[in-house]
Design an enzyme around this catalytic site. Structure first.
Site, PDB file in Angstrom:
ATOM      1  N   ASN A  55      -3.406  -2.569  -4.229  1.00  0.00           N
ATOM      2  CA  ASN A  55      -2.628  -3.791  -4.506  1.00  0.00           C
ATOM      3  C   ASN A  55      -3.597  -4.965  -4.552  1.00  0.00           C
ATOM      4  O   ASN A  55      -4.767  -4.820  -4.216  1.00  0.00           O
ATOM      5  CB  ASN A  55      -1.540  -4.044  -3.446  1.00  0.00           C
ATOM      6  CG  ASN A  55      -2.021  -3.934  -2.011  1.00  0.00           C
ATOM      7  OD1 ASN A  55      -1.676  -3.002  -1.294  1.00  0.00           O
ATOM      8  ND2 ASN A  55      -2.859  -4.878  -1.579  1.00  0.00           N
ATOM      9  N   HIS A 107      -0.848   7.002   5.422  1.00  0.00           N
ATOM     10  CA  HIS A 107       0.263   6.037   5.310  1.00  0.00           C
ATOM     11  C   HIS A 107       1.445   6.554   4.489  1.00  0.00           C
ATOM     12  O   HIS A 107       2.136   5.785   3.829  1.00  0.00           O
ATOM     13  CB  HIS A 107      -0.239   4.702   4.735  1.00  0.00           C
ATOM     14  CG  HIS A 107       0.540   3.532   5.244  1.00  0.00           C
ATOM     15  ND1 HIS A 107       0.529   2.289   4.638  1.00  0.00           N
ATOM     16  CD2 HIS A 107       1.370   3.412   6.307  1.00  0.00           C
ATOM     17  CE1 HIS A 107       1.298   1.463   5.307  1.00  0.00           C
ATOM     18  NE2 HIS A 107       1.822   2.115   6.323  1.00  0.00           N
ATOM     19  N   LYS A 167      -0.890  -9.860  -2.850  1.00  0.00           N
ATOM     20  CA  LYS A 167      -0.200  -8.732  -2.216  1.00  0.00           C
ATOM     21  C   LYS A 167       1.252  -9.089  -1.901  1.00  0.00           C
ATOM     22  O   LYS A 167       1.537 -10.144  -1.330  1.00  0.00           O
ATOM     23  CB  LYS A 167      -0.938  -8.343  -0.931  1.00  0.00           C
ATOM     24  CG  LYS A 167      -0.334  -7.151  -0.210  1.00  0.00           C
ATOM     25  CD  LYS A 167      -1.163  -6.780   1.001  1.00  0.00           C
ATOM     26  CE  LYS A 167      -0.555  -5.575   1.718  1.00  0.00           C
ATOM     27  NZ  LYS A 167      -1.372  -5.162   2.883  1.00  0.00           N
ATOM     28  N   CYS A 191       0.749  -1.256   0.000  1.00  0.00           N
ATOM     29  CA  CYS A 191       0.000   0.000   0.000  1.00  0.00           C
ATOM     30  C   CYS A 191       0.776   1.303   0.000  1.00  0.00           C
ATOM     31  O   CYS A 191       0.512   2.183  -0.821  1.00  0.00           O
ATOM     32  CB  CYS A 191      -1.010  -0.008   1.144  1.00  0.00           C
ATOM     33  SG  CYS A 191      -0.386  -0.670   2.689  1.00  0.00           S
TER      34      CYS A 191
END
Length: 400
Positions: free
Chosen positions: A242, A96, A267, A38
């Site tokens: 993802n 993030h 992922k 991510c």
């Protein structure tokens, strides 16, 4: 996961709002995330630049005291470019990209932020008595103040996003709704899990409920756009950052209930299961309903498209690298947006040519492989021994 929406073939998870959105615009059949997990994908999406250019290749830990671990403050994010031409900009959900002050959304081109600065959050509670760790139980953030939420987090984010639309209906606006669903922890309201009791696997049952609630939230945001007479002239993108996590020998419990069929891996992998994602755009005034687009596109094209349609500048010291997709999907421009797409994740690397030839190495110590995706979407037939010259060409492009 690629196969977890109705418009990509899901039979057991209901996503009527996403399906309607897909039918109203264009489905990118070869839509890719910039990274197989991510943080780096978000860094690429928001900068419009391959994230390796400025060293963002892994997920930053949650550390509000660390002024280094985050997205380079020297790199302009595309909301800042939109601000410069009169847009009000907002982000709701997951950030993030660093938790310290230099990386805070309000300092990176966003007028409004409501969500969490780390990589995820508990969907039901805040508990400040627990260790901070990755901040899954810490307070949310609204601009520069701590914030709370009521009920289920996905629903709270959707309501806040719809409220942003209502408040800014008289101005040109940009809104980045970054759901954490269906990221771990696997949590959903009991009544929504009950609606999926026909799914025998308990993980997928909860996962399905999480996707369903997210889909309903997306419907709520689009309804706010509709209610205010803005739908025809609003460009909406949807994608995943993802592929869904899949079980492996090393991590048998990694699976979160997702499906990336018909692709291999998930992922963290550079097989298509890790980076080939659901990817759509809708803009009724410009994009004909029911359009499909077959050539490869990637996350950084979203920001480059937004900057183009807003009339903002894509240039400067850190010029954007994506492509404006609108002329391609409307037929104004022929050909393909990209000669090739590129990935790197640690020692893994990959290059995908426009014709569907993919050359990559999945890990240190493993031999590079070559696949032709139009005949082999599952990446099961390695053509390396038969096409060494083609592989060498692609590797040279990647190096360049």
């Amino acid at each position: 996961g690629y196969a977890d929406a109705g418009f990509t073939g899901s039979q057991d998870i209901l996503t009527p709002n996403l399906d309607k959105l897909a039918a109203s615009g264009v489905v990118f059949r070869q839509g890719y995330a910039n990274h197989p997990f991510c943080g780096p994908t978000r860094a690429a999406l928001l900068s419009g630049i391959y994230q390796h250019r400025f060293g963002f290749e892994t997920n930053p830990a949650y550390d509000p005291a660390n002024p280094i671990m985050g997205i380079d403050p020297d790199v302009p994010l595309f909301p800042k470019r939109l601000q410069e031409v009169g847009y009000v900009t907002g982000c709701v959900g997951k950030w993030h990209l660093g938790a310290a002050e230099p990386f805070h959304p309000n300092n990176r081109g966003l007028d409004y932020f409501y969500g969490f600065l780390g990589g995820g959050h508990d969907y039901f509670r805040i508990d400040l008595t627990e260790p901070v760790k990755e901040a899954y139980l810490q307070a949310l953030t609204r601009n520069d103040k701590p914030a709370t939420f009521d009920g289920y987090l996905t629903t709270a984010l959707s309501r806040d996003a719809a409220s942003f639309v209502e408040k800014n209906r008289d101005k040109p606006f940009f809104l980045y709704v970054a759901y954490n669903a269906p990221h771990a922890p696997l949590q959903a309201p009991a009544e929504d899990i009950e609606r999926y009791k026909h799914i025998s696997d308990t993980k997928r049952r909860v996962y399905a409920a999480m996707v369903d609630v997210m889909d309903r939230g997306i419907g709520e945001v689009i309804s706010a756009v509709d209610r205010n007479g803005l739908r025809d002239n609003t460009l909406i993108f949807f994608l995943s950052d993802n592929g869904g996590p899949q079980a492996s020998k090393q991590k048998p419990g990694k699976w979160n209930g997702s499906s990336n069929e018909p692709f291999r891996g998930g992922k963290g992998d550079l097989y298509d299961g890790g980076v080939h994602v659901p990817f759509i755009a809708s803009w009724p005034a410009r994009i004909p309903a029911g359009t499909t687009f077959e050539a490869p596109v990637i996350s950084i094209d979203i920001s480059r498209t937004a900057v183009a349609v807003a009339g903002a500048s894509p240039g400067g010291k850190h010029a954007m690298e994506g492509v404006n997709l609108i002329p391609f999907v409307t037929g104004e421009k022929s050909g393909v947006p990209h000669e090739a797409l590129y990935w790197r994740s640690g020692s893994k690397w990959s290059v995908l040519a426009a014709d569907g030839t993919k050359h990559f190495r999945e890990a240190d110590g493993k031999s590079p492989q070559l696949f032709f995706l139009p005949d082999d979407v599952a990446e099961a037939n390695d053509l390396m021994a038969l096409q060494t010259e083609r592989a060498s060409e692609l590797r040279d492009q990647w190096e360049s």
